[in-house]
Enzyme design. Structure first.
Site, PDB file in Angstrom:
ATOM      1  N   ASP A  13       0.803  -1.229   0.000  1.00 11.67           N
ATOM      2  CA  ASP A  13       0.000   0.000   0.000  1.00 11.67           C
ATOM      3  C   ASP A  13       0.832   1.273   0.000  1.00 11.67           C
ATOM      4  O   ASP A  13       0.427   2.302   0.541  1.00 11.67           O
ATOM      5  CB  ASP A  13      -0.975   0.023   1.199  1.00 11.67           C
ATOM      6  CG  ASP A  13      -1.815  -1.221   1.236  1.00 11.67           C
ATOM      7  OD1 ASP A  13      -2.297  -1.621   0.171  1.00 11.67           O
ATOM      8  OD2 ASP A  13      -1.984  -1.807   2.321  1.00 11.67           O
ATOM      9  N   LYS A  16       2.041   2.118  -5.111  1.00 11.93           N
ATOM     10  CA  LYS A  16       2.709   1.635  -6.328  1.00 11.93           C
ATOM     11  C   LYS A  16       1.837   1.788  -7.563  1.00 11.93           C
ATOM     12  O   LYS A  16       2.332   2.085  -8.642  1.00 11.93           O
ATOM     13  CB  LYS A  16       3.071   0.142  -6.184  1.00 11.93           C
ATOM     14  CG  LYS A  16       4.046  -0.156  -5.085  1.00 11.93           C
ATOM     15  CD  LYS A  16       4.327  -1.645  -4.988  1.00 11.93           C
ATOM     16  CE  LYS A  16       3.169  -2.474  -4.468  1.00 11.93           C
ATOM     17  NZ  LYS A  16       2.757  -2.219  -3.095  1.00 11.93           N
ATOM     18  N   GLY A  40      -4.255  -4.693  -4.083  1.00  4.71           N
ATOM     19  CA  GLY A  40      -5.284  -3.770  -4.555  1.00  4.71           C
ATOM     20  C   GLY A  40      -4.591  -2.495  -4.946  1.00  4.71           C
ATOM     21  O   GLY A  40      -3.992  -1.830  -4.108  1.00  4.71           O
ATOM     22  N   HIS A  41      -4.587  -2.173  -6.211  1.00  2.00           N
ATOM     23  CA  HIS A  41      -3.889  -0.982  -6.673  1.00  2.00           C
ATOM     24  C   HIS A  41      -4.912   0.082  -7.064  1.00  2.00           C
ATOM     25  O   HIS A  41      -5.681  -0.097  -8.000  1.00  2.00           O
ATOM     26  CB  HIS A  41      -2.950  -1.339  -7.840  1.00  2.00           C
ATOM     27  CG  HIS A  41      -1.835  -2.237  -7.402  1.00  2.00           C
ATOM     28  ND1 HIS A  41      -1.059  -2.962  -8.279  1.00  2.00           N
ATOM     29  CD2 HIS A  41      -1.347  -2.526  -6.173  1.00  2.00           C
ATOM     30  CE1 HIS A  41      -0.155  -3.647  -7.590  1.00  2.00           C
ATOM     31  NE2 HIS A  41      -0.316  -3.403  -6.308  1.00  2.00           N
ATOM     32  N   GLN A 196       2.354  -6.083  -2.942  1.00  8.24           N
ATOM     33  CA  GLN A 196       2.715  -6.057  -1.522  1.00  8.24           C
ATOM     34  C   GLN A 196       4.024  -5.282  -1.311  1.00  8.24           C
ATOM     35  O   GLN A 196       4.296  -4.372  -2.071  1.00  8.24           O
ATOM     36  CB  GLN A 196       2.787  -7.487  -0.940  1.00  8.24           C
ATOM     37  CG  GLN A 196       1.417  -8.151  -0.786  1.00  8.24           C
ATOM     38  CD  GLN A 196       0.959  -8.888  -2.019  1.00  8.24           C
ATOM     39  OE1 GLN A 196       1.731  -9.566  -2.667  1.00  8.24           O
ATOM     40  NE2 GLN A 196      -0.314  -8.754  -2.360  1.00  8.24           N
TER      41      GLN A 196
HETATM   42  P1  IMP Z   1      -2.496 -12.804   2.570  1.00  7.26           P
HETATM   43  O1  IMP Z   1      -1.540 -12.332   1.541  1.00  7.26           O
HETATM   44  O2  IMP Z   1      -3.937 -12.580   2.209  1.00  7.26           O
HETATM   45  O3  IMP Z   1      -2.238 -14.207   3.021  1.00  7.26           O
HETATM   46  O4  IMP Z   1      -2.271 -11.883   3.887  1.00  7.26           O
HETATM   47  C1  IMP Z   1      -1.076 -11.957   4.664  1.00  7.26           C
HETATM   48  C2  IMP Z   1      -0.680 -10.587   5.185  1.00  7.26           C
HETATM   49  O5  IMP Z   1      -0.298  -9.757   4.085  1.00  7.26           O
HETATM   50  C3  IMP Z   1      -1.789  -9.817   5.898  1.00  7.26           C
HETATM   51  O6  IMP Z   1      -1.215  -9.016   6.909  1.00  7.26           O
HETATM   52  C4  IMP Z   1      -2.353  -8.932   4.800  1.00  7.26           C
HETATM   53  O7  IMP Z   1      -2.996  -7.786   5.302  1.00  7.26           O
HETATM   54  C5  IMP Z   1      -1.077  -8.576   4.066  1.00  7.26           C
HETATM   55  N1  IMP Z   1      -1.306  -8.213   2.666  1.00  7.26           N
HETATM   56  C6  IMP Z   1      -1.504  -9.039   1.613  1.00  7.26           C
HETATM   57  N2  IMP Z   1      -1.631  -8.329   0.472  1.00  7.26           N
HETATM   58  C7  IMP Z   1      -1.495  -7.041   0.809  1.00  7.26           C
HETATM   59  C8  IMP Z   1      -1.496  -5.825   0.047  1.00  7.26           C
HETATM   60  O8  IMP Z   1      -1.626  -5.795  -1.175  1.00  7.26           O
HETATM   61  N3  IMP Z   1      -1.319  -4.681   0.763  1.00  7.26           N
HETATM   62  C9  IMP Z   1      -1.118  -4.673   2.107  1.00  7.26           C
HETATM   63  N4  IMP Z   1      -1.101  -5.776   2.847  1.00  7.26           N
HETATM   64  C10 IMP Z   1      -1.285  -6.950   2.210  1.00  7.26           C
HETATM   65 MG    MG Z   2      -2.715  -2.029  -1.887  1.00  9.17          MG
END
Ligand code: IMP
Ligand code: MG
Length: 399
Positions: A13, A16, A40-41, A196
């Site tokens: 977040d 990007k 989520g972009h 991420q």
């Molecule tokens: P997962 O990727 O859904 O398994 O989540 C694992 C961890 O990564 C959690 O803390 C999520 O909030 C975090 N996470 C996964 N994708 C994103 C992203 O795109 N932005 C911010 N945090 C993320």
């Molecule tokens: Mg995001």
């Protein structure tokens, strides 16, 4: 010839999406290589907000090829929906604009159910996953029990009807384009779009409070199937402060009142899940570590405008544990949770000063602090959500 890998240097977040969208205007191709629709972009184009989760951000422009590389986990149902939504907005009109690697692991409805069930069962030990099935899909992929996009589109009848229906929509886009990526890395401009952030990397992040994939720039080669020798420089993106959604160590979280004010002003709610993000002061120790992991030499700082109006701004410049400064980066979350941040405080700048065509002097000084501490060059600063709200110091594509 050039390629650039755009990665997040914090916990995701960082903004990007906006940077990739801006850099994409000079690119021939945008390639996603990691993560899945946990990402989520958010993009604001002509005042209209669009969020993409799986289709590369380059899809917002009409003259660019977009690739979903083998390192991305694909939920076919979500991807089919996203393609159709983008088409209704007048994007992705032509098949050549998107290619999906047949090697992408498939996220099934069962993976999603398992993710939610496991997360709910963790009680106090929650990771805070996005419940998009990422962890369980990786378990099947690495355990060699999963199936891939190529399998699904070749024999859709073998699978759940929800998946086979989605397969019909995505099939025209499924093709291997590794040679084309390599060719364009050598003869054009390729932008690798990371999802991420470095601190969520499965190995180098704050394990186990991480995602299941690699979030480093080094993974761009593996996740798109091209040689490591042709993947170029990393462009790291950081906010002027930091945020974290989900559980895990976050030593620089702001005091409750400031945290709430920044969350509201910065719109710090998850683009995928809507969850409130925790807000903290920029953590230069963590940022420098992220820069070291990928030898990041170029940084883009986003959302400096959110700090406007504060009398003082802070940056964490060292970590202490039990009152002693530590010189290593914590290697376990247990150790990381004991960290006490050491701050430096700088004078703030006003909202009015942000309306000038140049950055306020104190904002410039803050940028200089980031630059000096990390040893990387700040190439641009984001001053608002819109495409045009940025100050570019030097062209990130320049080698
Ligand atoms: P997962 O990727 O859904 O398994 O989540 C694992 C961890 O990564 C959690 O803390 C999520 O909030 C975090 N996470 C996964 N994708 C994103 C992203 O795109 N932005 C911010 N945090 C993320
Ligand atoms: Mg995001």
């Amino acid at each position: 010839m050039s390629s650039l890998v755009c990665i997040g240097l914090q916990w995701g977040d960082e903004g990007k999406g906006k940077i990739v969208d801006s850099l994409a205007k000079d690119a021939d191709m945008v390639v996603r290589y990691n993560g899945g629709n946990n990402a989520g972009h958010t993009l604001v184009i002509n005042g209209q907000k669009t969020i993409v989760h799986i289709v590369p951000t380059g899809a917002m422009r009409d003259n660019i090829k977009n690739v979903i590389g083998s390192g991305v986990l694909v939920d076919p149902i979500v991807l089919a929906e996203e393609i159709q939504t983008l088409q209704s907005l007048g994007k992705l009109k032509e098949v050549w604009q998107l290619s999906i690697s047949p090697l992408c692991a498939v996220i099934t409805p069962e993976h999603k159910e398992k993710d939610a069930k496991e997360e709910d069962g963790r009680g106090a030990q929650k990771i805070g996953t996005t419940k998009r099935g990422i962890g369980p899909c990786f378990e099947d992929k690495v355990g060699r029990k999963g199936f891939r996009i190529g399998d699904l589109v070749n024999q859709p009848e073998k699978y759940d009807s929800r998946l086979s229906e989605a397969a019909r929509i995505i099939k025209p886009y499924v093709k291997e384009v590794r040679d084309e990526i390599s060719f364009l890395c050598k003869n054009g401009k390729v932008l690798f779009e990371g999802a991420q952030g470095s601190l969520l990397d499965i190995d180098y992040g704050t394990y186990p409070f991480v995602t299941s994939s690699h979030c480093l720039a080094s993974y761009a080669a593996v996740g798109s199937g091209v040689s490591h020798r042709i993947v170029g420089e990393a462009l790291g993106v950081t906010k002027a402060y930091c945020t974290r959604v989900g559980a895990g160590p976050f030593p620089t979280q702001m005091d409750a009142e400031v945290d709430e004010a920044v969350r509201q002003k910065g719109g710090e709610f998850g683009a995928t899940t809507g969850r409130p993000r925790k807000c903290g002061w920029i953590d230069l120790v963590a940022l420098k570590r992220a820069c070291t992991l990928d030898e990041v030499k170029k940084i883009y700082v986003t959302k400096i405008d959110i700090l406007a109006g504060m009398p003082e701004i802070k940056a964490c410049v060292a970590y202490k544990i039990n009152g002693q400064e530590i010189s290593h980066f914590p290697t376990s979350s247990e150790e990381y949770n004991k960290v006490e941040p050491v701050y430096e405080t700088y004078p703030g700048f006003t909202e009015e000063q942000m309306n000038l065509p140049w950055l306020p002097e104190n904002a410039e000084k803050f940028i200089q602090v980031i630059q000096t501490y990390t040893g990387a060059q700040v190439v641009g600063v984001g001053t608002g959500p819109g495409r045009e709200q940025e100050r570019i110091y030097s062209n990130p594509w320049a080698v």
